[in-house]
Design a protein around this motif. Structure first.
Motif, PDB file in Angstrom:
ATOM      1  N   LEU B  34       0.848  -1.190   0.000  1.00  0.00           N
ATOM      2  CA  LEU B  34       0.000   0.000   0.000  1.00  0.00           C
ATOM      3  C   LEU B  34       0.879   1.233   0.000  1.00  0.00           C
ATOM      4  N   PHE B  35       0.392   2.274  -0.648  1.00  0.00           N
ATOM      5  CA  PHE B  35       1.170   3.498  -0.781  1.00  0.00           C
ATOM      6  C   PHE B  35       0.285   4.713  -0.556  1.00  0.00           C
ATOM      7  N   TRP B  36       0.936   5.791  -0.139  1.00  0.00           N
ATOM      8  CA  TRP B  36       0.339   7.117  -0.189  1.00  0.00           C
ATOM      9  C   TRP B  36       1.212   7.976  -1.106  1.00  0.00           C
ATOM     10  N   TYR B  37       0.525   8.614  -2.070  1.00  0.00           N
ATOM     11  CA  TYR B  37       1.192   9.537  -2.962  1.00  0.00           C
ATOM     12  C   TYR B  37       0.636  10.939  -2.723  1.00  0.00           C
ATOM     13  N   LYS B  38       1.501  11.909  -2.905  1.00  0.00           N
ATOM     14  CA  LYS B  38       1.125  13.313  -2.786  1.00  0.00           C
ATOM     15  C   LYS B  38       1.184  13.942  -4.169  1.00  0.00           C
ATOM     16  N   GLN B  39       0.153  14.717  -4.507  1.00  0.00           N
ATOM     17  CA  GLN B  39       0.148  15.432  -5.783  1.00  0.00           C
ATOM     18  C   GLN B  39      -0.022  16.924  -5.505  1.00  0.00           C
ATOM     19  N   PRO B  40       1.065  17.672  -5.495  1.00  0.00           N
ATOM     20  CA  PRO B  40       0.980  19.128  -5.279  1.00  0.00           C
ATOM     21  C   PRO B  40       0.429  19.823  -6.519  1.00  0.00           C
ATOM     22  N   PRO B  41       0.286  21.129  -6.473  1.00  0.00           N
ATOM     23  CA  PRO B  41      -0.254  21.851  -7.643  1.00  0.00           C
ATOM     24  C   PRO B  41       0.517  21.595  -8.933  1.00  0.00           C
ATOM     25  N   SER B  42       1.783  21.262  -8.848  1.00  0.00           N
ATOM     26  CA  SER B  42       2.544  20.930 -10.062  1.00  0.00           C
ATOM     27  C   SER B  42       2.030  19.652 -10.723  1.00  0.00           C
ATOM     28  N   ARG B  43       1.273  18.863  -9.983  1.00  0.00           N
ATOM     29  CA  ARG B  43       0.606  17.631 -10.437  1.00  0.00           C
ATOM     30  C   ARG B  43       1.537  16.440 -10.584  1.00  0.00           C
ATOM     31  N   GLN B  44       2.814  16.587 -10.237  1.00  0.00           N
ATOM     32  CA  GLN B  44       3.660  15.398 -10.255  1.00  0.00           C
ATOM     33  C   GLN B  44       3.350  14.545  -9.041  1.00  0.00           C
ATOM     34  N   MET B  45       3.235  13.255  -9.229  1.00  0.00           N
ATOM     35  CA  MET B  45       2.927  12.323  -8.144  1.00  0.00           C
ATOM     36  C   MET B  45       4.214  12.006  -7.388  1.00  0.00           C
ATOM     37  N   ILE B  46       4.176  12.220  -6.087  1.00  0.00           N
ATOM     38  CA  ILE B  46       5.352  12.009  -5.248  1.00  0.00           C
ATOM     39  C   ILE B  46       5.034  10.935  -4.221  1.00  0.00           C
ATOM     40  N   LEU B  47       5.882   9.926  -4.162  1.00  0.00           N
ATOM     41  CA  LEU B  47       5.676   8.849  -3.195  1.00  0.00           C
ATOM     42  C   LEU B  47       5.959   9.370  -1.789  1.00  0.00           C
ATOM     43  N   VAL B  48       5.007   9.185  -0.898  1.00  0.00           N
ATOM     44  CA  VAL B  48       5.151   9.669   0.476  1.00  0.00           C
ATOM     45  C   VAL B  48       5.589   8.548   1.400  1.00  0.00           C
ATOM     46  N   GLN B  83       2.683  21.366   7.677  1.00  0.00           N
ATOM     47  CA  GLN B  83       3.332  22.543   7.118  1.00  0.00           C
ATOM     48  C   GLN B  83       2.567  23.011   5.887  1.00  0.00           C
ATOM     49  N   LEU B  84       2.749  24.277   5.543  1.00  0.00           N
ATOM     50  CA  LEU B  84       2.043  24.826   4.389  1.00  0.00           C
ATOM     51  C   LEU B  84       2.347  24.022   3.125  1.00  0.00           C
ATOM     52  N   GLY B  85       3.563  23.508   3.046  1.00  0.00           N
ATOM     53  CA  GLY B  85       3.948  22.722   1.877  1.00  0.00           C
ATOM     54  C   GLY B  85       3.297  21.355   1.791  1.00  0.00           C
ATOM     55  N   ASP B  86       2.569  20.973   2.833  1.00  0.00           N
ATOM     56  CA  ASP B  86       1.863  19.693   2.798  1.00  0.00           C
ATOM     57  C   ASP B  86       0.545  19.800   2.030  1.00  0.00           C
ATOM     58  N   ALA B  87       0.129  21.014   1.737  1.00  0.00           N
ATOM     59  CA  ALA B  87      -1.130  21.198   1.003  1.00  0.00           C
ATOM     60  C   ALA B  87      -1.021  20.551  -0.377  1.00  0.00           C
ATOM     61  N   THR B 110      -9.732   7.954  -5.109  1.00  0.00           N
ATOM     62  CA  THR B 110     -10.099   9.190  -5.799  1.00  0.00           C
ATOM     63  C   THR B 110      -9.438  10.417  -5.207  1.00  0.00           C
ATOM     64  N   GLY B 111      -8.723  10.260  -4.105  1.00  0.00           N
ATOM     65  CA  GLY B 111      -7.939  11.351  -3.561  1.00  0.00           C
ATOM     66  C   GLY B 111      -8.639  12.163  -2.484  1.00  0.00           C
ATOM     67  N   THR B 112      -7.820  12.796  -1.655  1.00  0.00           N
ATOM     68  CA  THR B 112      -8.281  13.733  -0.625  1.00  0.00           C
ATOM     69  C   THR B 112      -7.487  15.016  -0.777  1.00  0.00           C
ATOM     70  N   ARG B 113      -8.197  16.115  -0.933  1.00  0.00           N
ATOM     71  CA  ARG B 113      -7.518  17.412  -1.036  1.00  0.00           C
ATOM     72  C   ARG B 113      -7.288  17.955   0.364  1.00  0.00           C
ATOM     73  N   LEU B 114      -6.009  18.177   0.698  1.00  0.00           N
ATOM     74  CA  LEU B 114      -5.652  18.697   2.016  1.00  0.00           C
ATOM     75  C   LEU B 114      -5.296  20.169   1.912  1.00  0.00           C
ATOM     76  N   GLN B 115      -5.985  20.960   2.702  1.00  0.00           N
ATOM     77  CA  GLN B 115      -5.653  22.376   2.829  1.00  0.00           C
ATOM     78  C   GLN B 115      -4.986  22.598   4.174  1.00  0.00           C
ATOM     79  N   VAL B 116      -3.954  23.432   4.169  1.00  0.00           N
ATOM     80  CA  VAL B 116      -3.244  23.766   5.403  1.00  0.00           C
ATOM     81  C   VAL B 116      -3.351  25.267   5.616  1.00  0.00           C
TER      82      VAL B 116
END
Lengths: 110, 118
Positions: B34-48, B83-87, B110-116
């Motif tokens: 199982l994985f968690w990926y982060k997709q910032p506004p740049s839209r690149q998928m980053i493995l968390v 942190q703000l960068g976690d958004a 389908t994803g969860t949008r996180l706001q900080v």
């Protein structure tokens, strides 16, 4: 270290035009390669995957095709684009159980 | 077929606080990743972070940790000291492996949008 490149970064194409998106991986050999599509506000959908040169498997029947002419090159193509082909296309590579993604291509079909 | 469900379309957290993102999955396999990926506004998928199903110990990567409940098929992500960068958008993913074809596929939620908020 390994890096993955995709181009172009953005593309606007008219309906009925052809498509070619390219993905290349550096710093590794014989990776598994993948094409995903992400529609607006949605998760990722696997389109194609490849375990080697000219070995392509399709996950979803559609207007697209993929090719792998070289070990570290993966190409996504279409002969005639549809409006529904718009989206964000991501390439990924893997050699174990983790997949690493490229920066993506934003495709808008008008 | 395996499915991944993220029931929280949006979450918000105050800077420096802790937030937990939920993920459930369905599978008949006993060994998987199982994985968690982060997709910032740049839209690149980053493995968390990743979790091997055969490991009982929950994975931790700096401020990110998971709560893996295999019997309940639950895989939540906890972000401490936000942190703000976690958004970003956060996607849960299940890896299914086919040894016959020597390939692996990721099935995404389908994803969860996180706001900080500061």
């Amino acid at each position: 270290s390994q890096t993955i490149h995709q181009w172009p970064a953005t593309l606007v194409q008219p309906v009925g035009s052809p498509l070619s998106l390219e993905c290349t991986v550096e710093g590794t050999s014989n990776p598994n390669l993948y094409w995903y599509r992400q529609a607006a506000g949605r998760g990722l959908q696997l389109l194609f995957y490849s375990i080697g040169i000219d070995q392509i498997s399709s996950e979803v029947p559609q207007n697209l095709s993929a090719s792998r002419p070289q070990d570290r090159q993966f190409i996504l193509s279409s002969k005639k684009l549809l409006l529904s082909d718009s989206g964000f296309y991501l390439c990924a590579w893997s050699q174990s159980y983790e997949q690493y993604f490229g920066p993506g291509t934003r495709l808008t079909v008008t | 077929a395996q499915t991944v469900t993220q029931s929280q379309p949006e979450m918000s957290v105050q800077e420096a606080e802790t937030v937990t993102l939920s993920c459930t999955y369905d599978t008949s396999e006993s060994d998987y990743y199982l994985f968690w990926y982060k997709q910032p506004p740049s839209r690149q998928m980053i493995l968390v972070i990743r979790q091997e199903a055969y490991k009982q110990q929950n994975a931790t990567e700096n401020r990110f940790s998971v709560n893996f409940q295999k019997a309940a098929k639950s895989f939540s992500l906890k972000i401490s000291d936000s942190q703000l960068g976690d958004a970003a958008m956060y996607f849960c993913a299940y890896r299914t492996f086919n040894p016959h074809y020597n390939t692996d596929k990721l099935i995404f939620g389908t994803g969860t949008r996180l706001q900080v908020f500061p």
